[in-house]
Write a protein that holds these residues in place. Structure first.
Motif, PDB file in Angstrom:
ATOM      1  N   LEU A  14      61.005  11.021  41.380  1.00  0.00           N
ATOM      2  CA  LEU A  14      60.966  12.167  40.488  1.00  0.00           C
ATOM      3  C   LEU A  14      61.756  11.811  39.233  1.00  0.00           C
ATOM      4  CD1 LEU A  14      61.667  15.054  43.026  1.00  0.00           C
ATOM      5  CD2 LEU A  14      59.468  14.382  42.063  1.00  0.00           C
ATOM      6  N   HIS A  15      61.193  12.090  38.064  1.00  0.00           N
ATOM      7  CA  HIS A  15      61.853  11.821  36.793  1.00  0.00           C
ATOM      8  C   HIS A  15      62.370  13.151  36.248  1.00  0.00           C
ATOM      9  CE1 HIS A  15      60.307   7.747  36.737  1.00  0.00           C
ATOM     10  NE2 HIS A  15      59.153   8.260  37.139  1.00  0.00           N
ATOM     11  N   VAL A  16      63.672  13.211  35.988  1.00  0.00           N
ATOM     12  CA  VAL A  16      64.286  14.438  35.497  1.00  0.00           C
ATOM     13  C   VAL A  16      65.137  14.136  34.268  1.00  0.00           C
ATOM     14  CG1 VAL A  16      64.314  15.520  37.777  1.00  0.00           C
ATOM     15  CG2 VAL A  16      66.300  14.223  37.017  1.00  0.00           C
ATOM     16  N   ILE A  17      65.442  15.173  33.518  1.00  0.00           N
ATOM     17  CA  ILE A  17      66.294  15.061  32.343  1.00  0.00           C
ATOM     18  C   ILE A  17      67.231  16.274  32.368  1.00  0.00           C
ATOM     19  CG2 ILE A  17      64.710  16.300  30.816  1.00  0.00           C
ATOM     20  CD1 ILE A  17      65.492  14.250  28.622  1.00  0.00           C
ATOM     21  N   PRO A  18      68.475  16.112  31.909  1.00  0.00           N
ATOM     22  CA  PRO A  18      69.362  17.279  31.855  1.00  0.00           C
ATOM     23  C   PRO A  18      68.731  18.417  31.050  1.00  0.00           C
ATOM     24  CG  PRO A  18      70.617  15.270  31.495  1.00  0.00           C
ATOM     25  CD  PRO A  18      69.158  14.884  31.495  1.00  0.00           C
ATOM     26  N   ALA A  19      68.845  19.619  31.573  1.00  0.00           N
ATOM     27  CA  ALA A  19      68.223  20.788  30.941  1.00  0.00           C
ATOM     28  C   ALA A  19      68.725  20.996  29.517  1.00  0.00           C
ATOM     29  CB  ALA A  19      68.487  22.038  31.785  1.00  0.00           C
ATOM     30  N   LYS A  20      69.983  20.698  29.269  1.00  0.00           N
ATOM     31  CA  LYS A  20      70.552  20.896  27.928  1.00  0.00           C
ATOM     32  C   LYS A  20      69.815  20.050  26.893  1.00  0.00           C
ATOM     33  CE  LYS A  20      74.984  21.272  25.663  1.00  0.00           C
ATOM     34  NZ  LYS A  20      76.427  21.209  25.840  1.00  0.00           N
ATOM     35  N   ILE A  21      69.507  18.798  27.234  1.00  0.00           N
ATOM     36  CA  ILE A  21      68.779  17.913  26.320  1.00  0.00           C
ATOM     37  C   ILE A  21      67.356  18.440  26.111  1.00  0.00           C
ATOM     38  CG2 ILE A  21      67.825  15.589  26.043  1.00  0.00           C
ATOM     39  CD1 ILE A  21      70.280  14.556  27.610  1.00  0.00           C
ATOM     40  N   PHE A  22      66.716  18.822  27.208  1.00  0.00           N
ATOM     41  CA  PHE A  22      65.338  19.313  27.151  1.00  0.00           C
ATOM     42  C   PHE A  22      65.239  20.563  26.287  1.00  0.00           C
ATOM     43  CE2 PHE A  22      61.600  21.510  28.843  1.00  0.00           C
ATOM     44  CZ  PHE A  22      60.684  20.482  28.896  1.00  0.00           C
ATOM     45  N   LEU A  23      66.114  21.530  26.530  1.00  0.00           N
ATOM     46  CA  LEU A  23      66.073  22.793  25.796  1.00  0.00           C
ATOM     47  C   LEU A  23      66.452  22.616  24.328  1.00  0.00           C
ATOM     48  CD1 LEU A  23      67.672  25.163  28.458  1.00  0.00           C
ATOM     49  CD2 LEU A  23      65.257  24.946  27.874  1.00  0.00           C
ATOM     50  N   SER A  24      67.339  21.678  24.042  1.00  0.00           N
ATOM     51  CA  SER A  24      67.758  21.465  22.655  1.00  0.00           C
ATOM     52  C   SER A  24      66.612  20.923  21.800  1.00  0.00           C
ATOM     53  CB  SER A  24      68.959  20.532  22.588  1.00  0.00           C
ATOM     54  OG  SER A  24      68.603  19.228  22.974  1.00  0.00           O
ATOM     55  N   ARG A  25      65.567  20.391  22.421  1.00  0.00           N
ATOM     56  CA  ARG A  25      64.367  19.937  21.704  1.00  0.00           C
ATOM     57  C   ARG A  25      63.412  21.082  21.377  1.00  0.00           C
ATOM     58  NH1 ARG A  25      63.423  14.129  21.321  1.00  0.00           N
ATOM     59  NH2 ARG A  25      65.377  13.287  22.082  1.00  0.00           N
ATOM     60  N   GLY A  26      63.743  22.285  21.847  1.00  0.00           N
ATOM     61  CA  GLY A  26      62.901  23.443  21.566  1.00  0.00           C
ATOM     62  C   GLY A  26      61.875  23.743  22.635  1.00  0.00           C
ATOM     63  N   TRP A  27      61.894  23.007  23.734  1.00  0.00           N
ATOM     64  CA  TRP A  27      60.947  23.254  24.816  1.00  0.00           C
ATOM     65  C   TRP A  27      61.503  24.312  25.761  1.00  0.00           C
ATOM     66  CZ3 TRP A  27      61.113  17.408  24.880  1.00  0.00           C
ATOM     67  CH2 TRP A  27      60.150  16.884  24.015  1.00  0.00           C
ATOM     68  N   GLY A  34      61.549  31.019  38.648  1.00  0.00           N
ATOM     69  CA  GLY A  34      60.663  31.383  37.553  1.00  0.00           C
ATOM     70  C   GLY A  34      61.380  32.001  36.371  1.00  0.00           C
ATOM     71  N   ASP A  35      62.731  32.016  36.407  1.00  0.00           N
ATOM     72  CA  ASP A  35      63.501  32.558  35.290  1.00  0.00           C
ATOM     73  C   ASP A  35      63.667  31.494  34.220  1.00  0.00           C
ATOM     74  OD1 ASP A  35      63.910  34.987  36.648  1.00  0.00           O
ATOM     75  OD2 ASP A  35      65.676  34.181  37.680  1.00  0.00           O
ATOM     76  N   LEU A  36      63.540  31.920  32.949  1.00  0.00           N
ATOM     77  CA  LEU A  36      63.712  30.985  31.845  1.00  0.00           C
ATOM     78  C   LEU A  36      65.140  30.451  31.790  1.00  0.00           C
ATOM     79  CD1 LEU A  36      61.778  32.627  28.874  1.00  0.00           C
ATOM     80  CD2 LEU A  36      61.307  30.428  29.940  1.00  0.00           C
ATOM     81  N   LEU A  37      65.260  29.154  31.538  1.00  0.00           N
ATOM     82  CA  LEU A  37      66.573  28.551  31.326  1.00  0.00           C
ATOM     83  C   LEU A  37      66.978  28.771  29.880  1.00  0.00           C
ATOM     84  CD1 LEU A  37      66.219  25.107  33.132  1.00  0.00           C
ATOM     85  CD2 LEU A  37      67.189  27.213  34.013  1.00  0.00           C
ATOM     86  N   SER A  38      68.280  28.836  29.642  1.00  0.00           N
ATOM     87  CA  SER A  38      68.803  29.041  28.297  1.00  0.00           C
ATOM     88  C   SER A  38      69.989  28.120  28.082  1.00  0.00           C
ATOM     89  CB  SER A  38      69.243  30.501  28.134  1.00  0.00           C
ATOM     90  OG  SER A  38      70.047  30.648  26.994  1.00  0.00           O
ATOM     91  N   LEU A  39      70.165  27.681  26.854  1.00  0.00           N
ATOM     92  CA  LEU A  39      71.339  26.875  26.520  1.00  0.00           C
ATOM     93  C   LEU A  39      72.628  27.663  26.732  1.00  0.00           C
ATOM     94  CD1 LEU A  39      70.055  25.022  23.341  1.00  0.00           C
ATOM     95  CD2 LEU A  39      70.632  23.993  25.544  1.00  0.00           C
ATOM     96  N   LEU A  40      72.530  28.979  26.840  1.00  0.00           N
ATOM     97  CA  LEU A  40      73.698  29.828  27.052  1.00  0.00           C
ATOM     98  C   LEU A  40      74.044  30.013  28.526  1.00  0.00           C
ATOM     99  CD1 LEU A  40      72.909  32.559  24.366  1.00  0.00           C
ATOM    100  CD2 LEU A  40      74.391  30.553  24.144  1.00  0.00           C
ATOM    101  N   ASP A  41      73.208  29.508  29.434  1.00  0.00           N
ATOM    102  CA  ASP A  41      73.505  29.613  30.867  1.00  0.00           C
ATOM    103  C   ASP A  41      74.844  28.942  31.152  1.00  0.00           C
ATOM    104  OD1 ASP A  41      71.099  30.870  31.253  1.00  0.00           O
ATOM    105  OD2 ASP A  41      70.104  29.135  32.160  1.00  0.00           O
ATOM    106  N   THR A  42      75.659  29.578  31.984  1.00  0.00           N
ATOM    107  CA  THR A  42      76.993  29.045  32.266  1.00  0.00           C
ATOM    108  C   THR A  42      76.946  27.731  33.038  1.00  0.00           C
ATOM    109  OG1 THR A  42      77.122  30.418  34.259  1.00  0.00           O
ATOM    110  CG2 THR A  42      78.094  31.302  32.233  1.00  0.00           C
ATOM    111  N   ASP A  43      75.894  27.508  33.792  1.00  0.00           N
ATOM    112  CA  ASP A  43      75.791  26.277  34.584  1.00  0.00           C
ATOM    113  C   ASP A  43      74.739  25.312  34.037  1.00  0.00           C
ATOM    114  OD1 ASP A  43      73.683  27.899  35.215  1.00  0.00           O
ATOM    115  OD2 ASP A  43      73.782  27.543  37.376  1.00  0.00           O
ATOM    116  N   ILE A  44      74.458  25.379  32.734  1.00  0.00           N
ATOM    117  CA  ILE A  44      73.412  24.541  32.139  1.00  0.00           C
ATOM    118  C   ILE A  44      73.712  23.055  32.320  1.00  0.00           C
ATOM    119  CG2 ILE A  44      74.364  24.443  29.796  1.00  0.00           C
ATOM    120  CD1 ILE A  44      70.655  24.870  30.698  1.00  0.00           C
ATOM    121  N   ARG A  46      74.678  21.569  34.885  1.00  0.00           N
ATOM    122  CA  ARG A  46      74.305  21.118  36.233  1.00  0.00           C
ATOM    123  C   ARG A  46      72.816  21.187  36.491  1.00  0.00           C
ATOM    124  NH1 ARG A  46      77.915  24.760  39.949  1.00  0.00           N
ATOM    125  NH2 ARG A  46      76.002  25.854  39.583  1.00  0.00           N
ATOM    126  N   LYS A  47      72.055  21.706  35.534  1.00  0.00           N
ATOM    127  CA  LYS A  47      70.618  21.881  35.746  1.00  0.00           C
ATOM    128  C   LYS A  47      69.834  20.703  35.193  1.00  0.00           C
ATOM    129  CE  LYS A  47      70.782  26.840  35.980  1.00  0.00           C
ATOM    130  NZ  LYS A  47      70.252  28.107  35.524  1.00  0.00           N
TER     131      LYS A  47
END
Length: 86
Positions: A14-27, A34-44, A46-47
């Motif tokens: 499985l290929h994964v990327i830290p959520a912070k990097i992914f979200l910072s690209r605007g995706w 099924g809940d949207l991830l946000s850069l403001l999540d307190t545990d971002i 670790r995702k």
């Protein structure tokens, strides 16, 4: 000095990327519920976001082998040379 090399020759990967990097690209990304991830999540920090083969992830979940013999490649940036559409 001796060391042992362990290799899973036929393990699914499985290929994964830290959520912070992914979200910072605007995706957009969602979590397991099924809940949207946000850069403001307190545990971002670790995702992780699964890239490409989400069908493999769900198939592994159904066979109950997701916790063992799965190779996870954590990338530090999006792979180049491919046009990503999410």
């Amino acid at each position: 000095m001796t060391c042992n090399l362990h290799c899973n020759a036929n393990a699914p990967m499985l290929h994964v990327i830290p959520a912070k990097i992914f979200l910072s690209r605007g995706w957009l990304a969602v979590d397991d519920n099924g809940d949207l991830l946000s850069l403001l999540d307190t545990d971002i920090g670790r995702k992780l976001v699964l890239l490409e083969d989400i069908s493999l992830y769900f198939a592994l979940q159904q066979t109950r082998i997701l916790d063992s013999n799965i190779a996870v490649d954590i990338l530090t940036e999006m792979p180049r040379g491919k046009k990503w559409t999410f």
